[in-house]
Design a protein around this motif. Structure first.
Motif, PDB file in Angstrom:
ATOM      1  N   GLN A  39      43.514  30.892 -12.725  1.00 52.05           N
ATOM      2  CA  GLN A  39      43.780  31.619 -13.955  1.00 52.05           C
ATOM      3  C   GLN A  39      42.492  31.776 -14.740  1.00 52.05           C
ATOM      4  OE1 GLN A  39      46.906  29.987 -16.429  1.00 52.05           O
ATOM      5  NE2 GLN A  39      47.223  31.961 -17.433  1.00 52.05           N
ATOM      6  N   ALA A  40      42.083  33.017 -14.910  1.00 55.81           N
ATOM      7  CA  ALA A  40      40.902  33.327 -15.703  1.00 55.81           C
ATOM      8  C   ALA A  40      41.318  33.544 -17.156  1.00 55.81           C
ATOM      9  CB  ALA A  40      40.219  34.578 -15.149  1.00 55.81           C
ATOM     10  N   PRO A  41      40.390  33.397 -18.087  1.00 55.84           N
ATOM     11  CA  PRO A  41      40.727  33.594 -19.498  1.00 55.84           C
ATOM     12  C   PRO A  41      41.344  34.964 -19.757  1.00 55.84           C
ATOM     13  CG  PRO A  41      38.575  32.588 -19.296  1.00 55.84           C
ATOM     14  CD  PRO A  41      38.998  32.961 -17.906  1.00 55.84           C
ATOM     15  N   GLY A  42      42.473  34.984 -20.428  1.00 54.46           N
ATOM     16  CA  GLY A  42      43.135  36.232 -20.768  1.00 54.46           C
ATOM     17  C   GLY A  42      43.894  36.888 -19.643  1.00 54.46           C
ATOM     18  N   LYS A  43      43.974  36.211 -18.493  1.00 58.93           N
ATOM     19  CA  LYS A  43      44.666  36.796 -17.344  1.00 58.93           C
ATOM     20  C   LYS A  43      45.796  35.895 -16.886  1.00 58.93           C
ATOM     21  CE  LYS A  43      40.760  39.454 -15.561  1.00 58.93           C
ATOM     22  NZ  LYS A  43      39.947  39.777 -14.345  1.00 58.93           N
ATOM     23  N   GLN A  44      46.684  36.479 -16.098  1.00 59.99           N
ATOM     24  CA  GLN A  44      47.783  35.702 -15.538  1.00 59.99           C
ATOM     25  C   GLN A  44      47.302  34.864 -14.366  1.00 59.99           C
ATOM     26  OE1 GLN A  44      50.905  38.534 -14.580  1.00 59.99           O
ATOM     27  NE2 GLN A  44      51.862  38.225 -16.574  1.00 59.99           N
ATOM     28  N   ARG A  45      48.039  33.789 -14.115  1.00 60.92           N
ATOM     29  CA  ARG A  45      47.729  32.975 -12.953  1.00 60.92           C
ATOM     30  C   ARG A  45      48.001  33.794 -11.690  1.00 60.92           C
ATOM     31  NH1 ARG A  45      49.860  26.826 -12.790  1.00 60.92           N
ATOM     32  NH2 ARG A  45      48.867  26.981 -14.833  1.00 60.92           N
ATOM     33  N   GLU A  46      47.089  33.703 -10.722  1.00 66.66           N
ATOM     34  CA  GLU A  46      47.234  34.469  -9.496  1.00 66.66           C
ATOM     35  C   GLU A  46      47.032  33.572  -8.278  1.00 66.66           C
ATOM     36  OE1 GLU A  46      44.277  37.473  -8.842  1.00 66.66           O
ATOM     37  OE2 GLU A  46      42.605  36.091  -9.096  1.00 66.66           O
ATOM     38  N   LEU A  47      47.684  33.974  -7.200  1.00 63.98           N
ATOM     39  CA  LEU A  47      47.512  33.264  -5.932  1.00 63.98           C
ATOM     40  C   LEU A  47      46.111  33.491  -5.404  1.00 63.98           C
ATOM     41  CD1 LEU A  47      49.942  33.070  -2.976  1.00 63.98           C
ATOM     42  CD2 LEU A  47      47.632  33.909  -2.584  1.00 63.98           C
ATOM     43  N   VAL A  48      45.498  32.425  -4.902  1.00 57.63           N
ATOM     44  CA  VAL A  48      44.203  32.537  -4.222  1.00 57.63           C
ATOM     45  C   VAL A  48      44.426  32.422  -2.717  1.00 57.63           C
ATOM     46  CG1 VAL A  48      41.913  31.548  -3.940  1.00 57.63           C
ATOM     47  CG2 VAL A  48      42.994  31.563  -6.202  1.00 57.63           C
ATOM     48  N   ALA A  49      45.024  31.320  -2.304  1.00 53.91           N
ATOM     49  CA  ALA A  49      45.276  31.095  -0.883  1.00 53.91           C
ATOM     50  C   ALA A  49      46.333  30.015  -0.733  1.00 53.91           C
ATOM     51  CB  ALA A  49      43.997  30.668  -0.161  1.00 53.91           C
ATOM     52  N   THR A  50      47.166  30.173   0.288  1.00 46.09           N
ATOM     53  CA  THR A  50      48.141  29.149   0.629  1.00 46.09           C
ATOM     54  C   THR A  50      48.150  28.922   2.131  1.00 46.09           C
ATOM     55  OG1 THR A  50      49.965  30.735   0.822  1.00 46.09           O
ATOM     56  CG2 THR A  50      49.673  29.662  -1.318  1.00 46.09           C
ATOM     57  N   MET A  51      48.652  27.752   2.504  1.00 42.14           N
ATOM     58  CA  MET A  51      48.699  27.391   3.920  1.00 42.14           C
ATOM     59  C   MET A  51      49.957  26.586   4.163  1.00 42.14           C
ATOM     60  SD  MET A  51      45.679  25.589   6.080  1.00 42.14           S
ATOM     61  CE  MET A  51      45.541  25.782   7.870  1.00 42.14           C
ATOM     62  N   THR A  52      50.720  26.956   5.185  1.00 45.39           N
ATOM     63  CA  THR A  52      51.920  26.204   5.512  1.00 45.39           C
ATOM     64  C   THR A  52      51.570  25.001   6.375  1.00 45.39           C
ATOM     65  OG1 THR A  52      52.392  27.359   7.581  1.00 45.39           O
ATOM     66  CG2 THR A  52      53.176  28.388   5.544  1.00 45.39           C
ATOM     67  N   SER A  53      52.540  24.138   6.560  1.00 44.96           N
ATOM     68  CA  SER A  53      52.326  22.983   7.425  1.00 44.96           C
ATOM     69  C   SER A  53      52.139  23.407   8.875  1.00 44.96           C
ATOM     70  CB  SER A  53      53.499  22.008   7.319  1.00 44.96           C
ATOM     71  OG  SER A  53      54.722  22.676   7.590  1.00 44.96           O
ATOM     72  N   GLY A  54      52.517  24.635   9.180  1.00 46.93           N
ATOM     73  CA  GLY A  54      52.295  25.180  10.513  1.00 46.93           C
ATOM     74  C   GLY A  54      51.026  25.997  10.620  1.00 46.93           C
ATOM     75  N   ASP A  55      50.172  25.910   9.586  1.00 46.47           N
ATOM     76  CA  ASP A  55      48.840  26.523   9.575  1.00 46.47           C
ATOM     77  C   ASP A  55      48.838  28.036   9.357  1.00 46.47           C
ATOM     78  OD1 ASP A  55      47.424  24.258  12.064  1.00 46.47           O
ATOM     79  OD2 ASP A  55      47.730  24.032   9.920  1.00 46.47           O
ATOM     80  N   SER A  56      49.923  28.589   8.899  1.00 48.40           N
ATOM     81  CA  SER A  56      49.894  29.996   8.513  1.00 48.40           C
ATOM     82  C   SER A  56      49.243  30.117   7.138  1.00 48.40           C
ATOM     83  CB  SER A  56      51.319  30.556   8.455  1.00 48.40           C
ATOM     84  OG  SER A  56      51.910  30.568   9.727  1.00 48.40           O
ATOM     85  N   THR A  57      48.395  31.132   6.984  1.00 49.30           N
ATOM     86  CA  THR A  57      47.646  31.281   5.742  1.00 49.30           C
ATOM     87  C   THR A  57      47.898  32.634   5.084  1.00 49.30           C
ATOM     88  OG1 THR A  57      45.710  32.114   6.917  1.00 49.30           O
ATOM     89  CG2 THR A  57      45.796  29.749   6.505  1.00 49.30           C
ATOM     90  N   VAL A  58      47.738  32.630   3.776  1.00 48.11           N
ATOM     91  CA  VAL A  58      47.777  33.852   2.982  1.00 48.11           C
ATOM     92  C   VAL A  58      46.599  33.793   2.026  1.00 48.11           C
ATOM     93  CG1 VAL A  58      49.033  35.163   1.232  1.00 48.11           C
ATOM     94  CG2 VAL A  58      50.285  34.084   3.112  1.00 48.11           C
TER      95      VAL A  58
END
Length: 117
Positions: A39-58
């Motif tokens: 979350q940057a100043p004045g902005k909404q929180r945004e996804l950066v990266a996620t990873m499942t326990s099965g190693d799938s990434t976004v």
């Protein structure tokens, strides 16, 4: 109860690198998803990266090719390697985790990343 504790933020020059870490503690079952938001100043929180326990990434488009997420499942730890940092990456970075068995989301308190010369 699960606690997420981040580390590794700081001040870095444009083009530099940082590595964030986040470890989950407490009553931890399988963490199906772990990742990072910002979350940057004045902005909404945004996804950066996620990873499942099965190693799938976004990854969000703006960090593809520069950031890499990884996990150490036995240690309940997630990492974010950030390279070629830009001023627009400046934000508070929050660790995130989700357990399917409880359907509960968990958040860390955040770590500041500042990219500036």
């Amino acid at each position: 109860q699960v606690q997420l504790v981040e580390s590794g933020g700081g001040l870095v020059q444009p083009g530099g690198s940082l590595r964030l870490s986040c470890t989950a503690s407490g009553t931890v079952f399988r963490l199906n998803v772990m990742g990072w938001y910002r979350q940057a100043p004045g902005k909404q929180r945004e996804l950066v990266a996620t990873m499942t326990s099965g190693d799938s990434t976004v990854y969000t488009d703006s960090v593809k090719g520069r950031f890499t997420i990884s996990r150490d499942n036995p240690k309940n730890t997630v990492y974010l390697q950030m390279n070629s940092l830009k001023a627009e990456d400046t934000a508070v970075y929050y660790c995130y985790a989700w357990m399917r068995i409880t359907n509960v989301e968990y958040w860390g308190r955040g770590t500041q990343v500042t990219v500036s010369s």
